[in-house]
Design a protein around this motif. Structure first.
Motif, PDB file in Angstrom:
ATOM      1  N   LEU A 141     -10.055 -57.226   5.426  1.00 58.78           N
ATOM      2  CA  LEU A 141     -11.231 -56.594   4.826  1.00 58.78           C
ATOM      3  C   LEU A 141     -12.418 -57.523   5.007  1.00 58.78           C
ATOM      4  CD1 LEU A 141     -12.114 -54.108   3.011  1.00 58.78           C
ATOM      5  CD2 LEU A 141     -11.831 -55.642   1.060  1.00 58.78           C
ATOM      6  N   CYS A 142     -13.597 -56.950   5.214  1.00 63.44           N
ATOM      7  CA  CYS A 142     -14.815 -57.746   5.355  1.00 63.44           C
ATOM      8  C   CYS A 142     -15.738 -57.496   4.174  1.00 63.44           C
ATOM      9  CB  CYS A 142     -15.533 -57.381   6.652  1.00 63.44           C
ATOM     10  SG  CYS A 142     -17.103 -58.260   6.907  1.00 63.44           S
ATOM     11  N   LEU A 170     -16.776 -54.933  13.642  1.00 65.33           N
ATOM     12  CA  LEU A 170     -15.939 -55.103  12.461  1.00 65.33           C
ATOM     13  C   LEU A 170     -14.846 -54.052  12.414  1.00 65.33           C
ATOM     14  CD1 LEU A 170     -18.685 -55.841   9.768  1.00 65.33           C
ATOM     15  CD2 LEU A 170     -17.161 -57.496  10.874  1.00 65.33           C
ATOM     16  N   ARG A 171     -13.648 -54.471  12.049  1.00 67.84           N
ATOM     17  CA  ARG A 171     -12.522 -53.552  11.938  1.00 67.84           C
ATOM     18  C   ARG A 171     -12.309 -53.171  10.472  1.00 67.84           C
ATOM     19  NH1 ARG A 171     -11.060 -57.565  15.248  1.00 67.84           N
ATOM     20  NH2 ARG A 171      -9.884 -58.624  13.605  1.00 67.84           N
ATOM     21  N   GLY A 172     -12.027 -51.908  10.250  1.00 66.17           N
ATOM     22  CA  GLY A 172     -11.733 -51.455   8.892  1.00 66.17           C
ATOM     23  C   GLY A 172     -12.979 -51.380   8.034  1.00 66.17           C
ATOM     24  N   GLU A 173     -12.777 -51.391   6.718  1.00 63.68           N
ATOM     25  CA  GLU A 173     -13.888 -51.238   5.804  1.00 63.68           C
ATOM     26  C   GLU A 173     -14.681 -52.538   5.669  1.00 63.68           C
ATOM     27  OE1 GLU A 173     -13.204 -47.744   2.706  1.00 63.68           O
ATOM     28  OE2 GLU A 173     -11.990 -49.517   2.251  1.00 63.68           O
ATOM     29  N   ALA A 174     -15.976 -52.381   5.423  1.00 60.97           N
ATOM     30  CA  ALA A 174     -16.867 -53.520   5.202  1.00 60.97           C
ATOM     31  C   ALA A 174     -17.700 -53.228   3.968  1.00 60.97           C
ATOM     32  CB  ALA A 174     -17.759 -53.757   6.410  1.00 60.97           C
ATOM     33  N   TYR A 175     -17.509 -54.026   2.917  1.00 66.57           N
ATOM     34  CA  TYR A 175     -18.279 -53.903   1.686  1.00 66.57           C
ATOM     35  C   TYR A 175     -19.457 -54.866   1.746  1.00 66.57           C
ATOM     36  CZ  TYR A 175     -14.464 -51.198  -0.321  1.00 66.57           C
ATOM     37  OH  TYR A 175     -13.523 -50.227  -0.571  1.00 66.57           O
ATOM     38  N   ALA A 176     -20.626 -54.420   1.289  1.00 62.91           N
ATOM     39  CA  ALA A 176     -21.817 -55.248   1.433  1.00 62.91           C
ATOM     40  C   ALA A 176     -22.745 -55.076   0.236  1.00 62.91           C
ATOM     41  CB  ALA A 176     -22.550 -54.895   2.723  1.00 62.91           C
ATOM     42  N   GLU A 191     -25.559 -47.358   5.086  1.00 64.63           N
ATOM     43  CA  GLU A 191     -24.431 -46.530   4.654  1.00 64.63           C
ATOM     44  C   GLU A 191     -24.057 -45.523   5.737  1.00 64.63           C
ATOM     45  OE1 GLU A 191     -24.355 -46.755  -0.140  1.00 64.63           O
ATOM     46  OE2 GLU A 191     -25.521 -45.085   0.702  1.00 64.63           O
ATOM     47  N   ASP A 192     -25.046 -45.025   6.469  1.00 62.08           N
ATOM     48  CA  ASP A 192     -24.755 -44.119   7.579  1.00 62.08           C
ATOM     49  C   ASP A 192     -23.950 -44.815   8.677  1.00 62.08           C
ATOM     50  OD1 ASP A 192     -26.097 -42.094   6.278  1.00 62.08           O
ATOM     51  OD2 ASP A 192     -27.943 -42.301   7.460  1.00 62.08           O
ATOM     52  N   MET A 193     -24.141 -46.135   8.820  1.00 57.99           N
ATOM     53  CA  MET A 193     -23.378 -46.895   9.816  1.00 57.99           C
ATOM     54  C   MET A 193     -21.927 -47.103   9.400  1.00 57.99           C
ATOM     55  SD  MET A 193     -26.050 -49.954  10.694  1.00 57.99           S
ATOM     56  CE  MET A 193     -27.786 -49.610  10.960  1.00 57.99           C
ATOM     57  N   GLY A 194     -21.633 -46.941   8.119  1.00 59.45           N
ATOM     58  CA  GLY A 194     -20.272 -47.143   7.647  1.00 59.45           C
ATOM     59  C   GLY A 194     -20.083 -48.337   6.740  1.00 59.45           C
TER      60      GLY A 194
END
Length: 331
Positions: A141-142, A170-176, A191-194
């Motif tokens: 997770l990132c 980045l692989r998988g979810e990225a919280y920022a 948020e549109d980028m994921g």
């Protein structure tokens, strides 16, 4: 346009109101009236100020752009500028073990990639190196703790393009979360980028039927729009909980609120340090022991990353840039 949008639009030039209508609507729906109005209003009022008023931190060297020219010529005249640029491109990968009795057995060996202070539109060589490194790392997770833009005001397009390129790596979810260099206008496109932006919010991470919690607050340093109470609503404090904050300045509040681990940045570790790594300044209202690396306050562990990017100028001395892989172990 809604009443809220009309209120927010008063601080925006008339020619921009129609272009910003959709943005304002999304911010209203996403953050609510107070948070959106406060963030946008402070951005408008203090965009180019060195000295902040109205209770916001008094002095902000990151806003003093004439300092950049002075520093650049000082380093060039001393023959140190290119040396500092090479140092700034030499991003280190730090592996940091995290042990805690509340970490579930299912999270043994869980790897958390921590990125911060990317300033992706400052220097293409630094950004290219960051993308190269993140594309080669193994992690589960990132999390990213803010400062995506080089300047504290002005266009966001360069920073958004850099963050788009990063998201592709980045692989998988990225919280920022956001830092003091980031405009709230960047929220919808990110948020549109994921990216999963935590705006005084929390999220639950499940692994093998067991869980940990991630809490994220908006910038506590300049904008003062962090709300730990709101972010922590509904948390189960018997569950291992980590806090994402741009700056370590709220470490006491976080510890008393029951956070188990605090991940942050902002200080750049000083960026320009004396031999041995002693920071000349941390540009942060906090004691030096929380300014870099591992630290502990009461029952809470903390890690303040020196960051992958650079502030003011793309140079570093005696303070290497870094990305951090935190590996969890029950203990």
């Amino acid at each position: 346009m809604s009443d809220v949008n009309r209120t927010l639009a008063r601080s925006i030039p008339e020619t921009e109101i129609h272009d910003d209508a959709d943005l304002l609507t999304r911010l209203e729906q996403r953050l609510g009236f107070v948070h959106a109005r406060q963030r946008l209003g402070i951005e408008q009022d203090h965009a180019q100020r060195v000295f902040g008023g109205g209770g916001i931190n008094f002095f902000h060297p990151e806003n003093w752009y004439s300092m950049q020219t002075l520093m650049r010529w000082t380093f060039k005249l001393a023959g140190m500028y290119e040396w500092g640029r090479r140092n700034a491109r030499n991003i280190q990968v730090i592996h940091n073990p995290v042990r805690h009795r509340k970490i579930p057995a299912a999270f043994k060996g869980f790897r958390l990639l921590h990125l911060t202070d990317l300033h992706v539109d400052m220097d293409e060589a630094i950004t290219a190196r960051l993308l190269e490194i993140t594309g080669s790392l193994e992690y589960d997770l990132c999390v990213i703790t803010g400062d995506y833009r080089a300047q504290t005001y002005g266009p966001e397009e360069g920073a958004l393009e850099g963050m788009r390129r990063l998201r592709e790596r980045l692989r998988g979810e990225a919280y920022a979360i956001f830092g003091n260099h980031d405009s709230i206008r960047m929220l919808p496109p990110l948020e549109d980028m994921g990216y999963r932006m935590l705006m005084n919010e929390s999220a639950l991470i499940d692994r093998g039927g067991e869980k940990i919690q991630i809490v994220g607050v908006d910038d506590p340093h300049y904008y003062r729009v962090d709300n730990l109470q709101m972010a922590a609503q509904g948390l189960d404090l018997s569950c291992y909980t980590l806090l994402l904050s741009h700056t370590p300045e709220i470490f006491k509040q976080a510890a008393h609120a029951g956070m188990d681990l605090m991940l942050c940045g902002h200080t750049h570790g000083g960026q320009v340090c004396l031999p041995g790594g002693t920071a000349i300044t941390l540009d942060s209202d906090c004691p030096r022991f929380v300014g870099r690396g591992n630290w502990r306050w009461r029952d809470m562990d903390g890690y303040t990353s020196t960051g992958a990017g650079s502030s003011l100028l793309p140079v570093r001395f005696n303070c290497p840039p870094e990305v951090v892989v935190h590996t969890f172990y029950p203990g």
